[in-house]
Design a protein around this motif. Sequence first.
Motif, PDB file in Angstrom:
ATOM      1  N   THR A   8       3.122   7.929   3.403  1.00 36.12           N
ATOM      2  CA  THR A   8       2.218   8.957   2.905  1.00 36.12           C
ATOM      3  C   THR A   8       2.766   9.499   1.597  1.00 36.12           C
ATOM      4  OG1 THR A   8       3.363  10.625   4.221  1.00 36.12           O
ATOM      5  CG2 THR A   8       1.423   9.599   5.205  1.00 36.12           C
ATOM      6  N   HIS A   9       1.888  10.091   0.809  1.00 38.21           N
ATOM      7  CA  HIS A   9       2.334  10.660  -0.460  1.00 38.21           C
ATOM      8  C   HIS A   9       3.330  11.785  -0.189  1.00 38.21           C
ATOM      9  CE1 HIS A   9      -0.438   8.479  -3.016  1.00 38.21           C
ATOM     10  NE2 HIS A   9      -1.349   8.654  -2.068  1.00 38.21           N
ATOM     11  N   ALA A  10       4.346  11.864  -1.007  1.00 38.62           N
ATOM     12  CA  ALA A  10       5.352  12.916  -0.860  1.00 38.62           C
ATOM     13  C   ALA A  10       4.717  14.269  -1.160  1.00 38.62           C
ATOM     14  CB  ALA A  10       6.519  12.646  -1.815  1.00 38.62           C
ATOM     15  N   GLU A  11       5.290  15.284  -0.565  1.00 35.02           N
ATOM     16  CA  GLU A  11       4.804  16.636  -0.844  1.00 35.02           C
ATOM     17  C   GLU A  11       4.885  16.888  -2.344  1.00 35.02           C
ATOM     18  OE1 GLU A  11       6.876  19.572   1.446  1.00 35.02           O
ATOM     19  OE2 GLU A  11       6.993  18.233   3.169  1.00 35.02           O
ATOM     20  N   ALA A  12       4.008  17.754  -2.834  1.00 32.92           N
ATOM     21  CA  ALA A  12       3.973  18.058  -4.273  1.00 32.92           C
ATOM     22  C   ALA A  12       5.361  18.478  -4.746  1.00 32.92           C
ATOM     23  CB  ALA A  12       2.962  19.146  -4.548  1.00 32.92           C
ATOM     24  N   GLY A  13       5.829  17.832  -5.786  1.00 33.71           N
ATOM     25  CA  GLY A  13       7.123  18.185  -6.364  1.00 33.71           C
ATOM     26  C   GLY A  13       8.312  17.529  -5.685  1.00 33.71           C
ATOM     27  N   HIS A  14       8.122  16.890  -4.534  1.00 29.63           N
ATOM     28  CA  HIS A  14       9.231  16.250  -3.818  1.00 29.63           C
ATOM     29  C   HIS A  14       9.360  14.809  -4.262  1.00 29.63           C
ATOM     30  CE1 HIS A  14      11.107  14.004  -0.473  1.00 29.63           C
ATOM     31  NE2 HIS A  14      11.875  15.071  -0.418  1.00 29.63           N
ATOM     32  N   ARG A  15      10.571  14.379  -4.618  1.00 26.78           N
ATOM     33  CA  ARG A  15      10.810  12.993  -5.003  1.00 26.78           C
ATOM     34  C   ARG A  15      11.899  12.426  -4.105  1.00 26.78           C
ATOM     35  NH1 ARG A  15       8.636  10.391  -9.229  1.00 26.78           N
ATOM     36  NH2 ARG A  15      10.586   9.322  -9.557  1.00 26.78           N
ATOM     37  N   TYR A  16      11.740  11.155  -3.791  1.00 33.04           N
ATOM     38  CA  TYR A  16      12.771  10.474  -3.021  1.00 33.04           C
ATOM     39  C   TYR A  16      13.930  10.126  -3.942  1.00 33.04           C
ATOM     40  CZ  TYR A  16       9.478   9.874   0.804  1.00 33.04           C
ATOM     41  OH  TYR A  16       8.609  10.084   1.837  1.00 33.04           O
ATOM     42  N   ASP A  17      15.131  10.133  -3.389  1.00 29.71           N
ATOM     43  CA  ASP A  17      16.312   9.745  -4.148  1.00 29.71           C
ATOM     44  C   ASP A  17      16.839   8.442  -3.562  1.00 29.71           C
ATOM     45  OD1 ASP A  17      18.630   9.422  -5.561  1.00 29.71           O
ATOM     46  OD2 ASP A  17      19.424  11.414  -5.144  1.00 29.71           O
ATOM     47  N   VAL A  18      16.411   7.339  -4.150  1.00 30.72           N
ATOM     48  CA  VAL A  18      16.749   6.024  -3.599  1.00 30.72           C
ATOM     49  C   VAL A  18      18.228   5.680  -3.711  1.00 30.72           C
ATOM     50  CG1 VAL A  18      14.453   5.054  -3.876  1.00 30.72           C
ATOM     51  CG2 VAL A  18      16.103   4.820  -5.720  1.00 30.72           C
ATOM     52  N   PHE A  19      18.999   6.504  -4.392  1.00 30.11           N
ATOM     53  CA  PHE A  19      20.434   6.246  -4.487  1.00 30.11           C
ATOM     54  C   PHE A  19      21.189   6.752  -3.255  1.00 30.11           C
ATOM     55  CE2 PHE A  19      18.989   6.098  -8.882  1.00 30.11           C
ATOM     56  CZ  PHE A  19      19.481   4.861  -9.238  1.00 30.11           C
ATOM     57  N   HIS A  20      20.524   7.535  -2.398  1.00 31.86           N
ATOM     58  CA  HIS A  20      21.135   7.968  -1.147  1.00 31.86           C
ATOM     59  C   HIS A  20      20.791   6.973  -0.050  1.00 31.86           C
ATOM     60  CE1 HIS A  20      21.305  12.086  -3.036  1.00 31.86           C
ATOM     61  NE2 HIS A  20      22.543  11.841  -2.659  1.00 31.86           N
ATOM     62  N   THR A  21      21.777   6.641   0.767  1.00 35.34           N
ATOM     63  CA  THR A  21      21.581   5.622   1.793  1.00 35.34           C
ATOM     64  C   THR A  21      20.579   6.028   2.868  1.00 35.34           C
ATOM     65  OG1 THR A  21      23.485   6.459   3.017  1.00 35.34           O
ATOM     66  CG2 THR A  21      23.864   4.610   1.489  1.00 35.34           C
ATOM     67  N   ASP A  22      20.346   7.322   3.052  1.00 35.52           N
ATOM     68  CA  ASP A  22      19.405   7.754   4.087  1.00 35.52           C
ATOM     69  C   ASP A  22      17.990   7.988   3.550  1.00 35.52           C
ATOM     70  OD1 ASP A  22      20.051   9.992   2.606  1.00 35.52           O
ATOM     71  OD2 ASP A  22      20.280  11.317   4.337  1.00 35.52           O
ATOM     72  N   CYS A  23      17.735   7.601   2.314  1.00 36.92           N
ATOM     73  CA  CYS A  23      16.414   7.783   1.712  1.00 36.92           C
ATOM     74  C   CYS A  23      15.430   6.786   2.334  1.00 36.92           C
ATOM     75  CB  CYS A  23      16.487   7.564   0.209  1.00 36.92           C
ATOM     76  SG  CYS A  23      14.874   7.647  -0.576  1.00 36.92           S
ATOM     77  N   PRO A  24      14.286   7.273   2.878  1.00 37.90           N
ATOM     78  CA  PRO A  24      13.325   6.356   3.487  1.00 37.90           C
ATOM     79  C   PRO A  24      12.707   5.372   2.494  1.00 37.90           C
ATOM     80  CG  PRO A  24      12.536   8.637   3.604  1.00 37.90           C
ATOM     81  CD  PRO A  24      13.886   8.659   2.979  1.00 37.90           C
ATOM     82  N   ALA A  25      12.612   5.744   1.231  1.00 44.75           N
ATOM     83  CA  ALA A  25      12.034   4.834   0.231  1.00 44.75           C
ATOM     84  C   ALA A  25      12.986   3.688  -0.099  1.00 44.75           C
ATOM     85  CB  ALA A  25      11.680   5.607  -1.036  1.00 44.75           C
ATOM     86  N   ARG A  26      14.256   3.869   0.178  1.00 44.48           N
ATOM     87  CA  ARG A  26      15.241   2.829  -0.163  1.00 44.48           C
ATOM     88  C   ARG A  26      14.963   1.529   0.590  1.00 44.48           C
ATOM     89  NH1 ARG A  26      21.568   3.830  -1.173  1.00 44.48           N
ATOM     90  NH2 ARG A  26      22.119   1.711  -1.704  1.00 44.48           N
TER      91      ARG A  26
END
Length: 123
Positions: A8-26
Amino acid sequence: MKEGSQLTHAEAGHRYDVFHTDCPARNVVDHVTSRWGIWVLISLRSNDLRFYELRDSIQGISEKMLAQTLRALVQDGLVWREVEPTTPPQVTYGLTEFGQDVGEPVTDLFDRITQRLSPRSPG
């Protein structure tokens, strides 16, 4: 019956940080940029394909690796899977809207690379 979830689209203003191992977008990035993930997205860019058609379109991929790659891409919501209840079952795959959106820059990259390569000499 089609299978596949979609992020689903991230909440307004929220970005995933793919450099963290627990990031779901990674995981999605890893699946898209895996050895076979890119080729599945490119192969499905213009047509829905059955499993064996997809396998035949990607030279060098084993059935096991194709099945694993498709399973991950379906789970990520990039690819849909439709099973027709026949004997044997006919399974068709295609890109979801999310998969088309992600696949577009991948296809552009592929097209740029192939257009810029020097022509191969025969032999």
